[in-house]
Design a protein around this motif. Structure first.
Motif, PDB file in Angstrom:
ATOM      1  N   ASP A 132     -16.519 -52.254  11.822  1.00 34.56           N
ATOM      2  CA  ASP A 132     -16.089 -51.538  13.025  1.00 34.56           C
ATOM      3  C   ASP A 132     -16.002 -52.429  14.265  1.00 34.56           C
ATOM      4  O   ASP A 132     -16.236 -51.980  15.386  1.00 34.56           O
ATOM      5  CB  ASP A 132     -17.022 -50.344  13.320  1.00 34.56           C
ATOM      6  CG  ASP A 132     -17.076 -49.368  12.160  1.00 34.56           C
ATOM      7  OD1 ASP A 132     -16.038 -49.219  11.495  1.00 34.56           O
ATOM      8  OD2 ASP A 132     -18.138 -48.772  11.931  1.00 34.56           O
ATOM      9  N   GLN A 159     -14.746 -53.637   6.346  1.00 33.57           N
ATOM     10  CA  GLN A 159     -16.192 -53.791   6.564  1.00 33.57           C
ATOM     11  C   GLN A 159     -16.477 -55.069   7.367  1.00 33.57           C
ATOM     12  O   GLN A 159     -15.667 -55.438   8.196  1.00 33.57           O
ATOM     13  CB  GLN A 159     -16.962 -53.788   5.230  1.00 33.57           C
ATOM     14  CG  GLN A 159     -17.000 -52.423   4.550  1.00 33.57           C
ATOM     15  CD  GLN A 159     -15.740 -52.088   3.784  1.00 33.57           C
ATOM     16  OE1 GLN A 159     -15.303 -52.842   2.933  1.00 33.57           O
ATOM     17  NE2 GLN A 159     -15.135 -50.951   4.073  1.00 33.57           N
ATOM     18  N   LYS A 203     -11.155 -54.494  13.960  1.00 31.46           N
ATOM     19  CA  LYS A 203     -10.202 -55.246  13.120  1.00 31.46           C
ATOM     20  C   LYS A 203      -8.814 -54.608  13.161  1.00 31.46           C
ATOM     21  O   LYS A 203      -7.799 -55.301  13.241  1.00 31.46           O
ATOM     22  CB  LYS A 203     -10.703 -55.294  11.655  1.00 31.46           C
ATOM     23  CG  LYS A 203     -12.049 -55.989  11.497  1.00 31.46           C
ATOM     24  CD  LYS A 203     -12.552 -55.918  10.068  1.00 31.46           C
ATOM     25  CE  LYS A 203     -12.971 -54.532   9.628  1.00 31.46           C
ATOM     26  NZ  LYS A 203     -14.151 -53.986  10.307  1.00 31.46           N
ATOM     27  N   THR A 224     -20.727 -44.284   2.709  1.00 27.41           N
ATOM     28  CA  THR A 224     -19.726 -43.371   3.273  1.00 27.41           C
ATOM     29  C   THR A 224     -19.424 -42.222   2.305  1.00 27.41           C
ATOM     30  O   THR A 224     -18.650 -41.327   2.639  1.00 27.41           O
ATOM     31  CB  THR A 224     -18.407 -44.128   3.559  1.00 27.41           C
ATOM     32  OG1 THR A 224     -17.963 -44.701   2.322  1.00 27.41           O
ATOM     33  CG2 THR A 224     -18.596 -45.227   4.585  1.00 27.41           C
ATOM     34  N   HIS A 248      -9.863 -48.031  10.116  1.00 25.42           N
ATOM     35  CA  HIS A 248      -9.331 -49.014  11.065  1.00 25.42           C
ATOM     36  C   HIS A 248      -8.439 -48.300  12.075  1.00 25.42           C
ATOM     37  O   HIS A 248      -7.416 -47.711  11.713  1.00 25.42           O
ATOM     38  CB  HIS A 248      -8.549 -50.103  10.321  1.00 25.42           C
ATOM     39  CG  HIS A 248      -9.418 -50.944   9.425  1.00 25.42           C
ATOM     40  ND1 HIS A 248      -8.950 -52.004   8.711  1.00 25.42           N
ATOM     41  CD2 HIS A 248     -10.748 -50.876   9.157  1.00 25.42           C
ATOM     42  CE1 HIS A 248      -9.957 -52.555   8.035  1.00 25.42           C
ATOM     43  NE2 HIS A 248     -11.052 -51.876   8.281  1.00 25.42           N
ATOM     44  N   THR A 294     -22.040 -53.120   1.339  1.00 26.19           N
ATOM     45  CA  THR A 294     -21.027 -52.428   0.561  1.00 26.19           C
ATOM     46  C   THR A 294     -20.902 -53.158  -0.781  1.00 26.19           C
ATOM     47  O   THR A 294     -21.615 -54.133  -1.020  1.00 26.19           O
ATOM     48  CB  THR A 294     -19.692 -52.329   1.338  1.00 26.19           C
ATOM     49  OG1 THR A 294     -18.830 -51.434   0.629  1.00 26.19           O
ATOM     50  CG2 THR A 294     -19.022 -53.692   1.508  1.00 26.19           C
TER      51      THR A 294
HETATM   52  P1  IMO Z   1     -14.629 -50.776   8.461  1.00 24.42           P
HETATM   53  O1  IMO Z   1     -13.604 -51.471   7.597  1.00 24.42           O
HETATM   54  C1  IMO Z   1     -18.858 -49.947   9.030  1.00 24.42           C
HETATM   55  C2  IMO Z   1     -21.224 -49.202   5.421  1.00 24.42           C
HETATM   56  C3  IMO Z   1     -21.784 -47.825   5.162  1.00 24.42           C
HETATM   57  C4  IMO Z   1     -23.067 -48.185   4.429  1.00 24.42           C
HETATM   58  C5  IMO Z   1     -22.631 -49.373   3.580  1.00 24.42           C
HETATM   59  C6  IMO Z   1     -22.257 -49.001   2.145  1.00 24.42           C
HETATM   60  O2  IMO Z   1     -14.118 -49.592   9.170  1.00 24.42           O
HETATM   61  O3  IMO Z   1     -15.307 -51.773   9.345  1.00 24.42           O
HETATM   62  P2  IMO Z   1     -20.125 -47.821   1.085  1.00 24.42           P
HETATM   63  O4  IMO Z   1     -19.529 -46.474   1.318  1.00 24.42           O
HETATM   64  O5  IMO Z   1     -19.213 -48.964   1.362  1.00 24.42           O
HETATM   65  O6  IMO Z   1     -20.760 -47.945  -0.267  1.00 24.42           O
HETATM   66  O7  IMO Z   1     -21.344 -47.918   2.140  1.00 24.42           O
HETATM   67  O8  IMO Z   1     -21.509 -49.942   4.229  1.00 24.42           O
HETATM   68  N1  IMO Z   1     -19.764 -49.259   5.630  1.00 24.42           N
HETATM   69  C7  IMO Z   1     -19.191 -49.510   6.811  1.00 24.42           C
HETATM   70  N2  IMO Z   1     -19.731 -49.684   8.042  1.00 24.42           N
HETATM   71  N3  IMO Z   1     -17.534 -50.068   8.854  1.00 24.42           N
HETATM   72  C8  IMO Z   1     -16.977 -49.937   7.645  1.00 24.42           C
HETATM   73  O9  IMO Z   1     -15.678 -50.196   7.396  1.00 24.42           O
HETATM   74  C9  IMO Z   1     -17.812 -49.590   6.550  1.00 24.42           C
HETATM   75  N4  IMO Z   1     -17.592 -49.344   5.235  1.00 24.42           N
HETATM   76  C10 IMO Z   1     -18.800 -49.165   4.687  1.00 24.42           C
HETATM   77  O10 IMO Z   1     -22.030 -47.155   6.369  1.00 24.42           O
HETATM   78  O11 IMO Z   1     -24.013 -48.652   5.336  1.00 24.42           O
END
Ligand code: IMO
Ligand code: GDP
Ligand code: MG
Length: 423
Positions: free
Chosen positions: A13, A222, A16, A127, A41, A237
């Motif tokens: 977050d 991520q 990007k 998520t 995004h 993740t």
């Molecule tokens: P963007 O691309 C922030 C976090 C989840 C959790 C961990 C595992 O928008 O930056 P998952 O569902 O992937 O198995 O969760 O990763 N998480 C993110 N945090 N931005 C994201 O994506 C995220 N995608 C997963 O909150 O802590």
């Protein structure tokens, strides 16, 4: 050879989507290399806000082709929704979206298992999009790939085998009702018809494009500190958001990569569980959340907020090979009279020189802060670096110097025109 990788350098977050959209103006292809619909995004054009989960953030530029690479995991329901929403907004994706035949599918049982595991074992704070269970199946070599959708016999056989096994787990371990194979087969057959036109060998497509001199942006989802190998495991993740993941997740060689840009928020946030040394569980953290609108773009969860952490950033810069950074959300700090940056960690009275990815050590560190004077004036309408207040430039230059990077882009608002390039 021209690939530029855009990685989130913190816990996701970072902005990007905004940066990739902006840079897309000058490239031919934007390609997502890992993750799935766990990503959110955001791209703001004029007064409109778009949140993309799977489709690359270059989609709003009509000349750009968008690739969803083999390293991703695709929930067809989420993808179809996203395509439909873009079509309703008159974004023409005809002939512009390419999906790897080797990407894995997220099935209903992945989402179910993700949710159930979060209730029954150590909570990661996922998520709930089925990401972990889908990557488990990929590595177990039982996953169903996009290419399998194209052959009904193969697809039904693989699906039946998977559902039989998953039903045993769901019933015997979790006491859950079993899933109906026929219903899922029918539902996914529909996707086959709809997805077919986008499916191709995207590795071949990208390598051909590289030979033709096309410019490619590789869009990470991520962030580096959520990387399954290099992040704060197990609070990560299930894929590789770090720059190395771009090569495996797209099927392009490392020798095609020209540069790696780290997207960095001017402070820190994290969603979900896991260590966060500079977290502020106080009114300052609340103020960062409120001013920065720090609520998840995918789940709506409040993001945990804290000061910028140069120690974790130095690690992220090392692992990713970041040379330049794009600093986002500088405007969120506009009204703060003092701003802190974590420059080191201390644990049991000893100073740590490197970032410990072992979560127990990371839980115990005490951040050492340097305090900067705020600029207490709005930056959101400024368009050149020289016009930024001196204290803002001092702050930004400290971030670059503490992380061993160069400032390339400063973002002072969510809109496209709120972007400053540093000469
Ligand atoms: P963007 O691309 C922030 C976090 C989840 C959790 C961990 C595992 O928008 O930056 P998952 O569902 O992937 O198995 O969760 O990763 N998480 C993110 N945090 N931005 C994201 O994506 C995220 N995608 C997963 O909150 O802590
Ligand atoms: P991503 O997952 O890295 O693409 O980031 P998200 O879209 O999840 O979260 C970033 C949020 O900050 C979104 O709401 C963006 O619209 C917003 N944003 C991006 N850059 C800026 C900026 O410079 N200033 C402000 N105030 N908001 C920004
Ligand atoms: Mg996001």
């Amino acid at each position: 050879m021209s690939v530029q990788i855009i990685v989130g350098a913190q816990w996701g977050d970072e902005g990007k989507g905004k940066i990739v959209d902006h840079l897309s103006e000058k490239v031919d292809i934007v390609a997502r290399y890992q993750g799935g619909a766990n990503a959110g995004h955001t791209v703001v054009i004029g007064e409109r806000e778009y949140v993309l989960h799977l489709i690359p953030s270059g989609i709003f530029h009509p000349h750009v082709r968008c690739v969803i690479g083999n390293g991703t995991v695709i929930d067809p329901i989420a993808l179809m929704d996203e395509i439909k929403q873009l079509q309703q907004l008159h974004v023409d994706i005809e002939g512009r979206l390419l999906i790897s035949h080797h990407a894995h599918l997220i099935m209903p049982y992945h989402k179910l298992l993700d949710t159930i595991r979060e209730q029954t074992s150590e909570k990661i704070g996922t998520t709930g999009r089925g990401i972990g269970p889908a990557y488990i199946d990929k590595v177990m070599r039982v996953g169903i790939r996009i290419v399998d959708l194209l052959d009904r016999t193969v697809f039904v056989a693989k699906l039946k085998r998977n559902i039989e096994e998953k039903n045993k787990i769901l019933k015997k371990i979790y006491g859950n009702p079993e899933l109906d194979v026929e219903k899922i087969v029918d539902e996914y057959e529909e996707f086959d018809k709809k997805i077919d036109e986008y499916v191709t060998d995207t590795s071949l497509y990208l390598n051909t494009a590289l030979r033709e001199g096309k410019r490619i942006l590789a869009e990470g989802a991520q962030g580096a500190l959520l990387d399954v190998d290099h992040g704060t495991y197990p609070f990560v993740t299930s894929s590789n958001p770090t720059s190395g993941g771009a090569c495996t997740g797209l099927g392009i060689p490392p020798t095609s990569v020209n540069s790696v840009v780290g997207v960095v928020k001017a402070y820190s946030t994290r969603v979900g569980n896991g260590p966060f040394p500079t977290e502020l569980s106080d009114p300052i953290g609340d103020r960062l959340r409120a001013t920065g609108g720090e609520f998840g773009a995918t789940t709506g969860r409040p993001r945990r907020c804290g000061w910028f952490d140069a120690v974790s950033l130095r690690y992220s810069v090392m692992v990713n090979g970041i040379k330049e950074i794009a600093v986002t959300k500088l405007d969120v700090l506009d009204e703060f009279d003092h701003i802190k940056v974590c420059t080191g960690y201390e644990v049991n009275g000893k100073r740590l020189r490197t970032f410990p990815t072992d979560v127990h050590t990371l839980d115990d560190v005490t951040p050492i802060y340097e305090t900067f004077d705020g600029w207490e004036t709005s930056t959101s309408s400024l368009t050149s670096y020289a016009d930024l207040p001196a204290n803002a430039r001092r702050y930004l230059e400290a971030l670059a110097s503490l992380t061993g990077t160069e400032l390339w882009i400063i973002s002072v608002g969510a809109r496209r025109d709120q972007t400053i390039f540093v000469d």
